[in-house]
Design an enzyme around this catalytic site. Sequence first.
Site, PDB file in Angstrom:
ATOM      1  N   GLY A 291      34.473  49.419  44.850  1.00  0.00           N
ATOM      2  CA  GLY A 291      34.788  48.132  45.470  1.00  0.00           C
ATOM      3  C   GLY A 291      35.999  48.211  46.379  1.00  0.00           C
ATOM      4  CG  HIS A 314      26.029  49.354  37.751  1.00  0.00           C
ATOM      5  ND1 HIS A 314      25.330  48.177  37.878  1.00  0.00           N
ATOM      6  CD2 HIS A 314      25.232  50.190  37.033  1.00  0.00           C
ATOM      7  CE1 HIS A 314      24.159  48.307  37.272  1.00  0.00           C
ATOM      8  NE2 HIS A 314      24.087  49.509  36.739  1.00  0.00           N
ATOM      9  CE  LYS A 376      36.771  42.231  42.471  1.00  0.00           C
ATOM     10  NZ  LYS A 376      35.616  43.135  42.320  1.00  0.00           N
ATOM     11  CB  ILE A 414      42.111  43.872  38.492  1.00  0.00           C
ATOM     12  CG1 ILE A 414      42.820  45.200  38.694  1.00  0.00           C
ATOM     13  CG2 ILE A 414      42.188  43.029  39.752  1.00  0.00           C
ATOM     14  CD1 ILE A 414      42.243  46.060  39.772  1.00  0.00           C
ATOM     15  CB  SER A 415      43.351  38.734  35.798  1.00  0.00           C
ATOM     16  OG  SER A 415      42.831  37.466  35.478  1.00  0.00           O
ATOM     17  CE  LYS A 418      39.239  31.851  43.640  1.00  0.00           C
ATOM     18  NZ  LYS A 418      40.121  32.888  44.197  1.00  0.00           N
ATOM     19  CG  LEU A 457      44.329  38.314  54.026  1.00  0.00           C
ATOM     20  CD1 LEU A 457      45.543  38.513  54.910  1.00  0.00           C
ATOM     21  CD2 LEU A 457      43.417  37.260  54.617  1.00  0.00           C
ATOM     22  CB  SER A 459      38.724  41.868  48.970  1.00  0.00           C
ATOM     23  OG  SER A 459      38.705  40.459  48.808  1.00  0.00           O
TER      24      SER A 459
END
Length: 532
Positions: A291, A314, A376, A414-415, A418, A457, A459
């Site tokens: 990613g 994956h 996400k 990584i959270s 939100k 920015l 992603s």
Amino acid sequence: MNYQRRMVFLIVLDSLIVISSIYLSFFIIFSDTSIFKSGTAILTTFILLISHLFFAYLFRLYHKAWEYASVQESVVIVQSITLAFVVAIAVQQTSVLLNITNQVYWQVMIQAWMINILFVGASRFSWRILHGRISRSNQYQRRALIIGAGETGTTVVRDLLNMDEQTMKPICYVDDDASMRNLQIHGLPVVGNSSQIVEIVEKYRIDQIIIAIPSLRNEKLRAILEQCTDLKVKTVIIPKMEDVLLGKVSVSAFRDVQPEDLLGRNPIELDINSISGKIDGKTILVTGAGGSIGSEICRQICQFKPKKVIILGHGENSIYDINKELTQCTQNRDSTQCKSDIEIVPVIADVQDYNRLLEVMNEHKPNVVYHAAAHKHVPLMEQNPKESIKNNVIGTKNVATAADAAGVSEFVFISTDKAVNPTNVMGSSKRIAEMVIQELNKSSKTKFVAVRFGNVLGSRGSVIPLFKQQISDGGPVTVTHPEMTRYFMTIPEASKLVIQAGALARGGEIFVLDMGEPVKILDLAKNIIKLS
């Protein structure tokens, strides 16, 4: 002219200059034309002409491309002419000793020497000036304003003026240093400060703005860009000084203004020492490595010389791409950005498969795990809540439990911002995942920490690619609400923050970046339209 014609032309031209300089000097000193017929004048002219042509050929003055002449060529001209006159004076001195002539005409020789240097030099450098004017007259040139009259700005101007195919014509500088006002650098005036950009663009009919201050702080850059984006003028930026110093780009390698340049804060700085101690010589595992965030974490990690990096994901295509990139980088021993001798291990695995995760961790024994794999997209997760829970909650629990069982030292999750008082499925799934790893931290020897991001920015889940796609499709650009604001960060910043959090981890923390001032989504959309 071809080479032969050019050489003949220069030899004839130099011969005329040498002969004229001697006779002109005799006339100025003695004011008597009869001296021209004397044996001294004829001998001096003959010797000087022969020695001048000899030294000019020896110093390759007839082999140089004078349209690209520089200071070095002017030094060569002085050297060759001076040696020619030394020979001529030596011959005159010998003639005096042999009673062939009466004296050495020092005044004549010094004056002729100066005339030679002046006219030979002028003939060569007028060649360059004429060539430049002819080249520029055949090209359309955009009138450029240089923001920054420092070392970078003046280097840019010099490079532009020396370019063969000059499509940009620098007109003037803007600089906030009041002591530089009204000065000229490389023939261009400093006409004002950065608050006068709009007026200067209109006054000087500027077509292009070049921001030539690589070290400019983001707040100041944003203020300048706000003026530039209100003008119908293309704006480019000099690359960061670290890229110039590392040799990745040249000073004159301009880039377009990017949305991340409009962030209202300076980029974060890393504590290199603490990070290096946690990664150097260690085995690192990154989930979701294909990613946008996961792949950048891998790139950043490789700068700190880990022993092994396990890239787990994956999607086979994305893992193939990042594996190829990192493998090529680590094999390039001349690279300044990547380190050699790092083992890159690609692994195809699903975070919902606990047994496969445990198998990978027991085989490779990672010291640190960065868990970036997640769903996400907020609207998609609203429509597919089960998948959000399976991947973000159960997937995180599987990776964390496997890390605990395999004796991993640190686990960085990584959270998202939100997860703060979540109002949607994606945010809720991330908050539950945070609670899972915090609970595990209470009983595990592994240090579990979480890092909350704002909007990244560039992603895959960012609003920026959506806006750009809408613009390329001809519009409209859609904004959910005109008063909506968001905090933004770049992909490299997000990745650096993850690595820094791992270095600071004591167990159980949730790290959040101080992201400065929020950006209004409507303003961001308008700026991207202008930049496009």
